[in-house]
Every structure is written in structure tokens, then in C-alpha cells.
Design a protein around this motif. Sequence first.
Motif, mmCIF file in Angstrom:
data_model
loop_
_atom_site.group_PDB
_atom_site.id
_atom_site.type_symbol
_atom_site.label_atom_id
_atom_site.label_comp_id
_atom_site.label_asym_id
_atom_site.label_seq_id
_atom_site.Cartn_x
_atom_site.Cartn_y
_atom_site.Cartn_z
ATOM 1 N N VAL A 1 0.855 -1.198 0.000
ATOM 2 C CA VAL A 1 0.000 0.000 0.000
ATOM 3 C C VAL A 1 0.888 1.244 0.000
ATOM 4 C CG1 VAL A 1 -1.732 1.310 1.284
ATOM 5 C CG2 VAL A 1 -1.847 -1.203 1.232
ATOM 6 N N CYS A 2 0.614 2.146 -0.929
ATOM 7 C CA CYS A 2 1.405 3.376 -1.003
ATOM 8 C C CYS A 2 1.072 4.270 0.197
ATOM 9 C CB CYS A 2 1.100 4.107 -2.313
ATOM 10 S SG CYS A 2 1.892 5.718 -2.400
ATOM 11 N N PRO A 3 2.094 4.750 0.928
ATOM 12 C CA PRO A 3 1.838 5.582 2.112
ATOM 13 C C PRO A 3 1.364 6.992 1.760
ATOM 14 C CG PRO A 3 4.187 5.487 1.690
ATOM 15 C CD PRO A 3 3.537 4.564 0.695
ATOM 16 N N ILE A 4 1.514 7.363 0.506
ATOM 17 C CA ILE A 4 1.102 8.710 0.099
ATOM 18 C C ILE A 4 -0.361 8.721 -0.360
ATOM 19 C CG2 ILE A 4 1.534 10.599 -1.534
ATOM 20 C CD1 ILE A 4 3.827 10.329 0.339
ATOM 21 N N CYS A 5 -0.725 7.756 -1.230
ATOM 22 C CA CYS A 5 -2.062 7.826 -1.846
ATOM 23 C C CYS A 5 -2.916 6.590 -1.557
ATOM 24 C CB CYS A 5 -1.923 8.017 -3.350
ATOM 25 S SG CYS A 5 -1.323 6.534 -4.201
ATOM 26 N N ASN A 6 -2.377 5.633 -0.815
ATOM 27 C CA ASN A 6 -3.066 4.364 -0.520
ATOM 28 C C ASN A 6 -3.293 3.512 -1.763
ATOM 29 O OD1 ASN A 6 -3.252 4.644 2.276
ATOM 30 N ND2 ASN A 6 -5.041 5.983 2.068
ATOM 31 N N ARG B 1 7.694 2.090 -7.517
ATOM 32 C CA ARG B 1 6.865 2.885 -8.442
ATOM 33 C C ARG B 1 5.403 2.722 -8.059
ATOM 34 N NH1 ARG B 1 3.765 1.775 -12.431
ATOM 35 N NH2 ARG B 1 4.442 -0.402 -12.439
ATOM 36 N N CYS B 2 4.753 3.835 -7.752
ATOM 37 C CA CYS B 2 3.330 3.795 -7.421
ATOM 38 C C CYS B 2 2.533 3.862 -8.721
ATOM 39 C CB CYS B 2 2.972 4.982 -6.525
ATOM 40 S SG CYS B 2 1.208 5.065 -6.142
ATOM 41 N N GLU B 3 1.414 3.136 -8.759
ATOM 42 C CA GLU B 3 0.587 3.114 -9.978
ATOM 43 C C GLU B 3 -0.119 4.445 -10.218
ATOM 44 O OE1 GLU B 3 -2.208 -0.071 -9.951
ATOM 45 O OE2 GLU B 3 -0.684 -1.629 -10.180
ATOM 46 N N THR B 4 -0.248 5.252 -9.169
ATOM 47 C CA THR B 4 -0.964 6.534 -9.306
ATOM 48 C C THR B 4 -0.096 7.566 -10.020
ATOM 49 O OG1 THR B 4 -2.068 6.062 -7.222
ATOM 50 C CG2 THR B 4 -2.190 8.334 -8.026
ATOM 51 N N ASP B 5 -0.644 8.196 -11.036
ATOM 52 C CA ASP B 5 0.103 9.214 -11.789
ATOM 53 C C ASP B 5 0.637 10.308 -10.874
ATOM 54 O OD1 ASP B 5 -0.054 8.113 -14.232
ATOM 55 O OD2 ASP B 5 -1.666 9.389 -14.979
ATOM 56 N N GLY B 6 1.919 10.655 -11.009
ATOM 57 C CA GLY B 6 2.506 11.755 -10.249
ATOM 58 C C GLY B 6 2.870 11.405 -8.815
ATOM 59 N N CYS B 7 2.611 10.178 -8.378
ATOM 60 C CA CYS B 7 2.956 9.779 -7.011
ATOM 61 C C CYS B 7 4.421 9.331 -6.980
ATOM 62 C CB CYS B 7 1.992 8.697 -6.524
ATOM 63 S SG CYS B 7 1.978 8.546 -4.727
ATOM 64 N N ILE B 8 4.814 8.627 -5.920
ATOM 65 C CA ILE B 8 6.242 8.335 -5.786
ATOM 66 C C ILE B 8 6.754 7.304 -6.795
ATOM 67 C CG2 ILE B 8 6.772 8.999 -3.434
ATOM 68 C CD1 ILE B 8 6.005 6.315 -2.443
HETATM 69 ZN ZN ZN Z 1 0.983 6.538 -4.395
#
Ligand code: ZN
Length: 161
Positions: free
Chosen positions: A128-133, A150-157
Motif C-alpha cells: 500500500v502506497c503511504p502517500i495515496c493508498n 513505483r506507485c501506480e498513481t500518476d505523479g505519485c512516488i
Molecule cells: Zn501513491
Amino acid sequence: MNHGSCIHFNGVRDASSTCGAGVNYHLTFGDQRPGLFLRMPCIMFYTKPAHRRGTYVKPGEPTVREEVNRRGETCMECAQRQEPTDEQVARDRVDSEAALARAVAGIRIASTWRAKPKPARDRAEVVVCPICNGKLHLSQSALNGHVHGRCETDGCISWME
Ligand SMILES: [Zn+2]
Ligand code: SF4
């Protein structure tokens, strides 16, 4: 991005470097003499917190302006020079702060998830991404032990060691 600096300034890497407005620094301000930076109008002033060293400024932090010491060189003019607005400076600081927080989060995950000593085989996991879940893909190389994320969310970490 700071008051007193041009929004097109993007650093000088080599003699072919051009700014965001397409101006070649060396051809325009180099003058075939040393002291290029002292003649460039790109960073006329720098802005820094009144109570701290360094140039990093947090959102909303008070600043002071100091003129660059040009050591006898005259600052040259540039018709394309454009200073940022108060809103641009404020937004840039918020963006920088958020980027810093993302980088720190990535470093923390990498250090806790990393297998030590380096694993015998490449390993990977989705956490789970700590920034965007969202879904954060982690992998560790058996070759050098480096952790990539690499987070799947665009622009995340996302980072590579
Ligand atoms: Zn993320
Ligand atoms: S002052 Fe001129 S040369 Fe310098 S960054 Fe701005 S537009 Fe480019």
C-alpha cells in the motif's frame, strides 16, 4: 523558484545550455571571459529564510533578499527576463514541500522493505502506497541489493536506487 530570479532559469550544465526561453547562457553572457555567472541576470537576487542558512524556503516562511556580489562585473540585460508572481512562488514552495515529503516516504519504505544482506534472487512485492493508498510496486535486485519503487498513481512516488 524565487523572487528576484527569472522563471526561465534552469541551471547551466555546459556551453550549449539554453534556458527555458531558449537563450544560450554562454553565447549571450559568456563574452569569452570568466565570470559568466556574475554577468547573468537570471538569478539577480536569492531569497532565503531570515533565520536559517541555505536557500530552501518552506511554504509561507519569511524571506530576505540579498544581491549577488558581482565582484566588479556588470549584470547584463535580457529582454526575456521574467520574475515569478507571488502566487507562482507560493505554489512552487508548496510543490517542493510535497515532492520532498514523497522522497522521504520513498526512502523510508526502501529502508524497511530492503532485505539485508542482498537477496539471492530478485524479489518484488506490491504494498500500500503511504502517500495515496494506491499500489506501490517494490523490487529489489539480487545483483546490487538496490530497491526500486513505483506507485501506480500518476505523479505519485517512484524512485530508482
Ligand atoms: Zn501513491
Ligand atoms: S534572464 Fe534571460 S537568459 Fe536568463 S533565464 Fe531568463 S530569459 Fe533566460
